[in-house]
Design a protein around this motif. Structure first.
Motif, short mmCIF file in Angstrom:
data_model
loop_
_atom_site.label_atom_id
_atom_site.label_comp_id
_atom_site.label_asym_id
_atom_site.label_seq_id
_atom_site.Cartn_x
_atom_site.Cartn_y
_atom_site.Cartn_z
N PRO A 233 37.23 20.29 38.34
CA PRO A 233 38.11 21.20 39.07
C PRO A 233 37.40 22.51 39.41
O PRO A 233 36.36 22.85 38.83
CB PRO A 233 39.26 21.44 38.09
CG PRO A 233 38.68 21.16 36.74
CD PRO A 233 37.65 20.08 36.94
N LEU A 234 37.94 23.23 40.36
CA LEU A 234 37.35 24.49 40.82
C LEU A 234 38.38 25.60 40.68
O LEU A 234 39.56 25.43 40.99
CB LEU A 234 36.94 24.37 42.29
CG LEU A 234 36.43 25.65 42.97
CD1 LEU A 234 35.12 26.10 42.35
CD2 LEU A 234 36.28 25.44 44.46
N ARG A 235 37.91 26.75 40.21
CA ARG A 235 38.78 27.92 40.08
C ARG A 235 38.08 29.11 40.73
O ARG A 235 36.95 29.46 40.38
CB ARG A 235 39.07 28.21 38.61
CG ARG A 235 40.02 29.39 38.37
CD ARG A 235 40.16 29.63 36.88
NE ARG A 235 40.98 30.78 36.57
CZ ARG A 235 42.29 30.75 36.33
NH1 ARG A 235 42.93 29.59 36.38
NH2 ARG A 235 42.96 31.85 36.04
N LEU A 236 38.77 29.72 41.71
CA LEU A 236 38.25 30.88 42.42
C LEU A 236 39.21 32.05 42.30
O LEU A 236 40.39 31.87 42.02
CB LEU A 236 38.07 30.58 43.92
CG LEU A 236 37.25 29.36 44.34
CD1 LEU A 236 37.34 29.19 45.85
CD2 LEU A 236 35.81 29.51 43.90
N LYS A 237 38.68 33.24 42.55
CA LYS A 237 39.51 34.43 42.67
C LYS A 237 39.13 35.13 43.97
O LYS A 237 38.02 34.96 44.48
CB LYS A 237 39.31 35.37 41.47
CG LYS A 237 39.88 34.84 40.16
CD LYS A 237 39.71 35.85 39.05
CE LYS A 237 40.31 35.37 37.75
NZ LYS A 237 41.79 35.21 37.84
N THR A 238 40.06 35.91 44.49
CA THR A 238 39.76 36.73 45.67
C THR A 238 39.78 38.20 45.28
O THR A 238 40.55 38.62 44.42
CB THR A 238 40.76 36.48 46.81
OG1 THR A 238 42.09 36.80 46.35
CG2 THR A 238 40.71 35.04 47.28
N GLY A 239 38.93 38.98 45.94
CA GLY A 239 38.92 40.42 45.75
C GLY A 239 39.81 41.09 46.77
O GLY A 239 40.77 40.50 47.27
N ASP A 240 39.48 42.34 47.13
CA ASP A 240 40.21 43.04 48.18
C ASP A 240 40.00 42.33 49.52
O ASP A 240 39.03 41.60 49.72
CB ASP A 240 39.71 44.48 48.31
CG ASP A 240 40.11 45.35 47.13
OD1 ASP A 240 41.13 45.03 46.48
OD2 ASP A 240 39.40 46.33 46.85
N LYS A 241 40.93 42.57 50.44
CA LYS A 241 40.76 42.06 51.80
C LYS A 241 39.84 43.00 52.55
O LYS A 241 40.22 44.12 52.91
CB LYS A 241 42.10 41.94 52.51
CG LYS A 241 41.96 41.43 53.94
CD LYS A 241 43.30 41.41 54.67
CE LYS A 241 43.12 40.93 56.11
NZ LYS A 241 44.41 40.93 56.86
N ILE A 242 38.59 42.58 52.78
CA ILE A 242 37.62 43.36 53.54
C ILE A 242 37.42 42.68 54.90
O ILE A 242 37.04 41.52 54.96
CB ILE A 242 36.27 43.46 52.81
CG1 ILE A 242 36.45 44.10 51.43
CG2 ILE A 242 35.27 44.24 53.66
CD1 ILE A 242 36.86 45.55 51.45
N GLU A 243 37.70 43.41 55.96
CA GLU A 243 37.54 42.87 57.31
C GLU A 243 36.76 43.87 58.16
O GLU A 243 37.14 45.04 58.27
CB GLU A 243 38.88 42.58 57.96
CG GLU A 243 38.76 41.98 59.36
CD GLU A 243 40.11 41.61 59.96
OE1 GLU A 243 40.11 40.84 60.94
OE2 GLU A 243 41.14 42.09 59.46
N ALA A 244 35.66 43.39 58.75
CA ALA A 244 34.86 44.21 59.66
C ALA A 244 35.11 43.73 61.08
O ALA A 244 34.95 42.54 61.37
CB ALA A 244 33.38 44.09 59.32
#
Length: 417
Positions: A233-244
């Motif tokens: 299985p795979l476990r990920l996390k997301t940080g802040d939403k950074i959009e350029a």
């Protein structure tokens, strides 16, 4: 058959007077067949499973049939050791039940069968068996990217060890692959090609989300030549939403964190003939130093467009070599003109800031360029450049269904794929 005697007519109940003046009914609750304890239904059924210590062929469907004119099957529940249910169909007259989904190889199963006789008296039988090894080739699944923290644009990928082209086989694979996020979002798989699936939500992942990908394909028959194996299985996390957002016509890049502007940088993008691709790209990685040569994009040595440059603070957004990077040699054009061969160039200080601000999975969106749109697949992650409706059409289970409709909902309205 050791069940309660048949009672066709109950005429009355006689009140018996016992010591102390208490009354009791002569018709106890045990006198009716529907209230009797379920009897052993072994004599009422036939099962095509293995006998003794033999193992069942996982490619052979299960079948339970009623024996005798007074016997009727009312329910069959088949589960494996992991608690997964085996789907099946019971005939309207209760004479036959058969499985409709493949069995897993090398797996223990329990089958619980309920019956009734002509008076409605209930019978029950539980059977256990083990399936044998699969003869088909193993189909392995590898989730990507590696465990860690990513930007909100990062798709989840599933890479298969062998191509799966048949629509029914693809449906088996898709049903077994699950992606869940906290907080929950609507998402879907999309077949990029016969060996690769991508999963993305309708919008970007929420900031600070936890994403888990799991597979239930182990032992499951995909088609006549392939059977699934266990998958990590795979476990990920997301940080802040950074959009350029790179505006190729104004020659500026504006960077947002969670919707708020945090920087605006003068840039140069691709010149005529080398225009930067429009659309959303996802950061693939960061390289402090890259040697960039024109030959890598097909420019011959000696051409007026040829180049060979040391490049620092390079943030990659395509496999073919499009970067956001330091370009001190074109400082006079930053904010004024497009002079690059497709990359987004800026001062060394600004490139260092960008390099240290973004992470893999963050979003770089180019607008107002003369370039083509970033392709959905094949040159990085262009997954966000097609509509949600079109994305859903790339799922075997969701194609043709309404938005918000799950595969389970769709199955109730149309036959299983």
């Amino acid at each position: 058959m050791s069940h309660s005697p048949r009672i066709h007519t109950i005429l009355s109940c006689t009140l018996l007077v016992v010591a102390g003046g208490a009354g009791a009914s002569a018709c106890g609750s045990d006198s009716h067949p529907l209230s009797s304890k379920p009897y052993d239904a072994a004599g009422q059924i036939a099962f095509n499973g293995p006998v003794g210590n033999k193992k069942a062929n996982p490619d052979q469907p299960l079948e339970v049939t009623a024996q005798g004119k007074d016997a009727r099957i009312t329910d069959v529940t088949a589960t494996d050791a992991a608690g997964r249910y085996v789907a099946g169909e019971l005939s309207a007259d209760g004479s036959r039940w058969h499985s409709t989904t493949p069995l897993a190889a090398d797996t223990a199963y329990e089958v619980k069968i309920s019956t009734e006789d002509s008076d409605g008296a209930p019978g029950h039988k539980a059977l256990t068996f083990q399936t044998g090894a699969a003869k088909a080739k193993a189909l392995k699944v590898e989730f990507g990217p590696q465990a860690g923290t990513y930007g909100v644009g990062q798709p989840v990928t599933a890479k298969l060890s062998a191509p799966v082209k048949d629509k029914r086989a693809r449906a088996v694979v898709e049903r077994a692959l699950t992606v869940r996020s906290t907080p929950a979002v609507e998402g879907a798989w999309h077949w990029a090609d016969s060996e690769t699936l991508h999963y993305r939500p309708k919008e970007y992942w929420p900031a600070g989300a936890t994403i888990e990908a799991t597979s239930r394909l182990a032992g499951i028959k995909v088609d006549d030549r392939l059977r699934g194996t266990a998958t990590k299985p795979l476990r990920l996390k997301t940080g802040d939403k950074i959009e350029a957002v790179v505006n190729a016509s104004s020659h500026w890049m504006t960077i947002y964190r969670n919707g708020e502007e945090i920087n605006s940088i003068p840039v140069t993008t691709g010149k005529a003939g080398y225009s930067t691709r429009n659309g959303v790209k996802v950061v693939l990685g960061k390289e402090y130093f890259v040697r960039m040569r024109g030959t890598s994009i097909g420019i011959p040595t000696g051409s007026s467009d040829s180049y060979d440059l040391p490049v620092y603070y390079a943030t990659r957004v395509t496999h073919s070599g499009e970067y956001v990077h330091a370009a001190p040699w074109s400082a006079g054009s930053h904010g004024y003109a497009n002079v690059s061969h497709g990359c987004v160039g800026m001062s060394t200080g600004n490139a260092a800031w960008f390099y240290n601000t973004v992470r893999q999975g963050d979003i770089v969106r180019t607008i107002n360029s003369y370039g083509e749109t970033m392709p959905t697949f094949g040159n990085g992650y262009g997954d966000w450049n097609i509509s949600w409706k079109k994305w859903r059409e790339g799922s075997v289970l969701l194609a043709g269904t309404r938005e918000g409709q799950s595969p389970a909902d769709a199955a109730r309205l149309r036959p299983q794929v």
